[in-house]
Design a protein around this motif. Structure first.
Motif, PDB file in Angstrom:
ATOM      1  N   ARG A 108       0.991  -1.194  -0.041  1.00  0.00           N
ATOM      2  CA  ARG A 108       0.099  -0.075  -0.063  1.00  0.00           C
ATOM      3  C   ARG A 108       0.803   1.149   0.032  1.00  0.00           C
ATOM      4  NH1 ARG A 108      -5.020  -1.554   4.260  1.00  0.00           N
ATOM      5  NH2 ARG A 108      -5.929  -3.201   2.865  1.00  0.00           N
ATOM      6  N   PHE A 109       1.780   1.264   0.750  1.00  0.00           N
ATOM      7  CA  PHE A 109       2.816   2.366   0.886  1.00  0.00           C
ATOM      8  C   PHE A 109       3.351   2.580  -0.651  1.00  0.00           C
ATOM      9  CE2 PHE A 109       7.038   3.962   1.155  1.00  0.00           C
ATOM     10  CZ  PHE A 109       6.960   5.139   1.874  1.00  0.00           C
ATOM     11  N   PHE A 110       4.048   1.512  -1.271  1.00  0.00           N
ATOM     12  CA  PHE A 110       4.760   1.949  -2.423  1.00  0.00           C
ATOM     13  C   PHE A 110       3.739   2.439  -3.607  1.00  0.00           C
ATOM     14  CE2 PHE A 110       8.238  -1.053  -0.579  1.00  0.00           C
ATOM     15  CZ  PHE A 110       8.971   0.097  -0.634  1.00  0.00           C
ATOM     16  N   PHE A 111       2.482   1.760  -3.379  1.00  0.00           N
ATOM     17  CA  PHE A 111       1.416   1.913  -4.223  1.00  0.00           C
ATOM     18  C   PHE A 111       1.037   3.539  -4.236  1.00  0.00           C
ATOM     19  CE2 PHE A 111      -2.956   2.433  -5.881  1.00  0.00           C
ATOM     20  CZ  PHE A 111      -2.994   2.037  -6.966  1.00  0.00           C
ATOM     21  N   PHE A 151       3.760   5.416  -5.596  1.00  0.00           N
ATOM     22  CA  PHE A 151       3.826   5.661  -7.065  1.00  0.00           C
ATOM     23  C   PHE A 151       2.697   6.471  -7.598  1.00  0.00           C
ATOM     24  CE2 PHE A 151       1.993   3.943 -10.887  1.00  0.00           C
ATOM     25  CZ  PHE A 151       2.713   4.183 -11.894  1.00  0.00           C
ATOM     26  N   LEU A 152       1.458   6.537  -6.798  1.00  0.00           N
ATOM     27  CA  LEU A 152       0.511   7.351  -7.136  1.00  0.00           C
ATOM     28  C   LEU A 152       0.908   8.866  -7.268  1.00  0.00           C
ATOM     29  CD1 LEU A 152      -2.435   7.182  -8.091  1.00  0.00           C
ATOM     30  CD2 LEU A 152      -3.134   7.302  -5.715  1.00  0.00           C
ATOM     31  N   LEU A 171       2.436  13.964  -9.935  1.00  0.00           N
ATOM     32  CA  LEU A 171       3.356  14.815 -10.090  1.00  0.00           C
ATOM     33  C   LEU A 171       3.863  14.997 -11.480  1.00  0.00           C
ATOM     34  CD1 LEU A 171       5.259  17.215  -8.741  1.00  0.00           C
ATOM     35  CD2 LEU A 171       6.908  15.499  -8.204  1.00  0.00           C
ATOM     36  N   ALA A 172       4.312  13.730 -12.039  1.00  0.00           N
ATOM     37  CA  ALA A 172       4.765  13.723 -13.518  1.00  0.00           C
ATOM     38  C   ALA A 172       3.483  14.400 -14.634  1.00  0.00           C
ATOM     39  CB  ALA A 172       5.167  12.187 -13.947  1.00  0.00           C
ATOM     40  N   ILE A 173       2.210  13.903 -14.163  1.00  0.00           N
ATOM     41  CA  ILE A 173       1.260  14.425 -14.956  1.00  0.00           C
ATOM     42  C   ILE A 173       1.029  15.918 -14.908  1.00  0.00           C
ATOM     43  CG2 ILE A 173      -1.389  14.658 -15.341  1.00  0.00           C
ATOM     44  CD1 ILE A 173      -1.253  11.696 -14.452  1.00  0.00           C
ATOM     45  N   ALA A 174       1.333  16.456 -13.710  1.00  0.00           N
ATOM     46  CA  ALA A 174       1.298  17.924 -13.524  1.00  0.00           C
ATOM     47  C   ALA A 174       2.395  18.691 -14.098  1.00  0.00           C
ATOM     48  CB  ALA A 174       1.177  18.253 -12.071  1.00  0.00           C
ATOM     49  N   MET A 175       3.844  18.138 -14.161  1.00  0.00           N
ATOM     50  CA  MET A 175       4.609  18.596 -14.729  1.00  0.00           C
ATOM     51  C   MET A 175       4.514  18.741 -16.346  1.00  0.00           C
ATOM     52  SD  MET A 175       6.982  19.802 -12.712  1.00  0.00           S
ATOM     53  CE  MET A 175       5.518  20.262 -11.835  1.00  0.00           C
ATOM     54  N   LEU A 176       4.032  17.653 -16.732  1.00  0.00           N
ATOM     55  CA  LEU A 176       3.624  17.619 -18.253  1.00  0.00           C
ATOM     56  C   LEU A 176       2.809  18.613 -18.673  1.00  0.00           C
ATOM     57  CD1 LEU A 176       3.979  16.011 -21.050  1.00  0.00           C
ATOM     58  CD2 LEU A 176       1.964  14.690 -20.228  1.00  0.00           C
ATOM     59  N   GLY A 177       1.579  18.995 -17.876  1.00  0.00           N
ATOM     60  CA  GLY A 177       0.718  20.051 -18.058  1.00  0.00           C
ATOM     61  C   GLY A 177       1.655  21.644 -18.247  1.00  0.00           C
ATOM     62  N   VAL A 178       2.636  21.595 -17.161  1.00  0.00           N
ATOM     63  CA  VAL A 178       3.589  22.722 -17.079  1.00  0.00           C
ATOM     64  C   VAL A 178       4.489  22.897 -18.432  1.00  0.00           C
ATOM     65  CG1 VAL A 178       5.361  23.795 -15.992  1.00  0.00           C
ATOM     66  CG2 VAL A 178       3.592  22.903 -14.686  1.00  0.00           C
ATOM     67  N   ALA A 179       4.971  21.752 -18.657  1.00  0.00           N
ATOM     68  CA  ALA A 179       5.727  21.791 -19.780  1.00  0.00           C
ATOM     69  C   ALA A 179       4.871  22.331 -21.347  1.00  0.00           C
ATOM     70  CB  ALA A 179       6.385  20.525 -20.220  1.00  0.00           C
ATOM     71  N   ILE A 180       3.815  21.701 -21.384  1.00  0.00           N
ATOM     72  CA  ILE A 180       2.774  21.920 -22.461  1.00  0.00           C
ATOM     73  C   ILE A 180       2.490  23.338 -22.536  1.00  0.00           C
ATOM     74  CG2 ILE A 180       0.501  21.530 -23.415  1.00  0.00           C
ATOM     75  CD1 ILE A 180       0.920  18.643 -22.627  1.00  0.00           C
ATOM     76  N   ILE A 181       2.195  23.915 -21.400  1.00  0.00           N
ATOM     77  CA  ILE A 181       1.764  25.594 -21.481  1.00  0.00           C
ATOM     78  C   ILE A 181       3.156  26.220 -21.755  1.00  0.00           C
ATOM     79  CG2 ILE A 181       1.308  27.259 -19.954  1.00  0.00           C
ATOM     80  CD1 ILE A 181      -0.599  25.404 -18.457  1.00  0.00           C
ATOM     81  N   ALA A 182       4.248  25.834 -21.185  1.00  0.00           N
ATOM     82  CA  ALA A 182       5.609  26.607 -21.221  1.00  0.00           C
ATOM     83  C   ALA A 182       5.941  26.499 -22.709  1.00  0.00           C
ATOM     84  CB  ALA A 182       6.480  26.143 -20.322  1.00  0.00           C
ATOM     85  N   LYS A 183       5.817  25.326 -23.573  1.00  0.00           N
ATOM     86  CA  LYS A 183       6.622  25.288 -24.617  1.00  0.00           C
ATOM     87  C   LYS A 183       5.661  25.134 -25.765  1.00  0.00           C
ATOM     88  CE  LYS A 183      10.861  23.975 -23.226  1.00  0.00           C
ATOM     89  NZ  LYS A 183      11.868  24.557 -23.447  1.00  0.00           N
ATOM     90  N   ILE A 186      -2.682  19.740 -15.293  1.00  0.00           N
ATOM     91  CA  ILE A 186      -2.261  20.241 -13.967  1.00  0.00           C
ATOM     92  C   ILE A 186      -3.196  19.882 -13.062  1.00  0.00           C
ATOM     93  CG2 ILE A 186      -1.679  22.284 -12.644  1.00  0.00           C
ATOM     94  CD1 ILE A 186      -0.293  23.410 -14.952  1.00  0.00           C
ATOM     95  N   ALA A 187      -4.526  20.052 -13.426  1.00  0.00           N
ATOM     96  CA  ALA A 187      -5.764  19.915 -12.267  1.00  0.00           C
ATOM     97  C   ALA A 187      -5.532  18.307 -12.155  1.00  0.00           C
ATOM     98  CB  ALA A 187      -7.013  20.422 -12.933  1.00  0.00           C
ATOM     99  N   VAL A 188      -5.584  17.565 -13.138  1.00  0.00           N
ATOM    100  CA  VAL A 188      -5.652  16.017 -12.892  1.00  0.00           C
ATOM    101  C   VAL A 188      -4.538  15.585 -12.098  1.00  0.00           C
ATOM    102  CG1 VAL A 188      -5.462  14.086 -14.044  1.00  0.00           C
ATOM    103  CG2 VAL A 188      -6.939  15.668 -14.981  1.00  0.00           C
ATOM    104  N   GLY A 189      -3.078  16.051 -12.388  1.00  0.00           N
ATOM    105  CA  GLY A 189      -1.970  15.771 -11.649  1.00  0.00           C
ATOM    106  C   GLY A 189      -2.365  16.251  -9.980  1.00  0.00           C
ATOM    107  N   VAL A 190      -2.845  17.136  -9.765  1.00  0.00           N
ATOM    108  CA  VAL A 190      -2.948  17.823  -8.305  1.00  0.00           C
ATOM    109  C   VAL A 190      -3.913  17.007  -7.780  1.00  0.00           C
ATOM    110  CG1 VAL A 190      -3.964  19.881  -6.749  1.00  0.00           C
ATOM    111  CG2 VAL A 190      -2.290  20.239  -8.725  1.00  0.00           C
ATOM    112  N   ILE A 191      -5.060  16.504  -8.252  1.00  0.00           N
ATOM    113  CA  ILE A 191      -5.964  15.558  -7.602  1.00  0.00           C
ATOM    114  C   ILE A 191      -5.331  14.425  -7.500  1.00  0.00           C
ATOM    115  CG2 ILE A 191      -8.290  14.335  -8.319  1.00  0.00           C
ATOM    116  CD1 ILE A 191      -9.082  17.201  -9.756  1.00  0.00           C
ATOM    117  N   ASP A 192      -4.710  13.876  -8.356  1.00  0.00           N
ATOM    118  CA  ASP A 192      -4.066  12.603  -8.235  1.00  0.00           C
ATOM    119  C   ASP A 192      -2.961  12.472  -6.993  1.00  0.00           C
ATOM    120  OD1 ASP A 192      -3.479   9.993  -8.938  1.00  0.00           O
ATOM    121  OD2 ASP A 192      -1.942  10.484 -10.409  1.00  0.00           O
ATOM    122  N   VAL A 193      -2.378  13.728  -6.643  1.00  0.00           N
ATOM    123  CA  VAL A 193      -1.359  13.786  -5.787  1.00  0.00           C
ATOM    124  C   VAL A 193      -2.096  13.999  -4.089  1.00  0.00           C
ATOM    125  CG1 VAL A 193       0.567  15.353  -4.749  1.00  0.00           C
ATOM    126  CG2 VAL A 193       0.446  14.751  -7.011  1.00  0.00           C
TER     127      VAL A 193
END
Length: 71
Positions: A9-12, A15-16, A21-33, A47-54
């Motif tokens: 459970r801890f590792f899951f 990972f989640l 965080l990776a999804i949110a960073m992808l959103g930031v990269a898409i906006i920036a580039k 970014i919203a999906v990533g924050v909800i996921d975190v």
């Protein structure tokens, strides 16, 4: 709950959170580039999906696991 179940459970959850965080960073990269045409819409959505996921999903999982362990 056994120690192995707790480790799984801890590792899951870890990972989640990292995947969120990776999804949110992808959103930031898409906006920036401007990688895709509707950059703002897709970027802010990711970014919203990533924050909800975190933040939200791990709390819901912990609550569900506690209820499953009780009953």
């Amino acid at each position: 709950m056994t120690e192995d179940d707790a480790k799984k459970r801890f590792f899951f959850l870890t990972f989640l959170r990292f995947s969120g965080l990776a999804i949110a960073m992808l959103g930031v990269a898409i906006i920036a580039k401007r990688l895709v045409e509707p950059a703002e819409i897709l970027g802010y959505t990711l970014i919203a999906v990533g924050v909800i996921d975190v933040i939200v999903v791990p709390q819901l999982l912990v609550r569900a696991w506690k209820n499953a362990d009780k009953g």
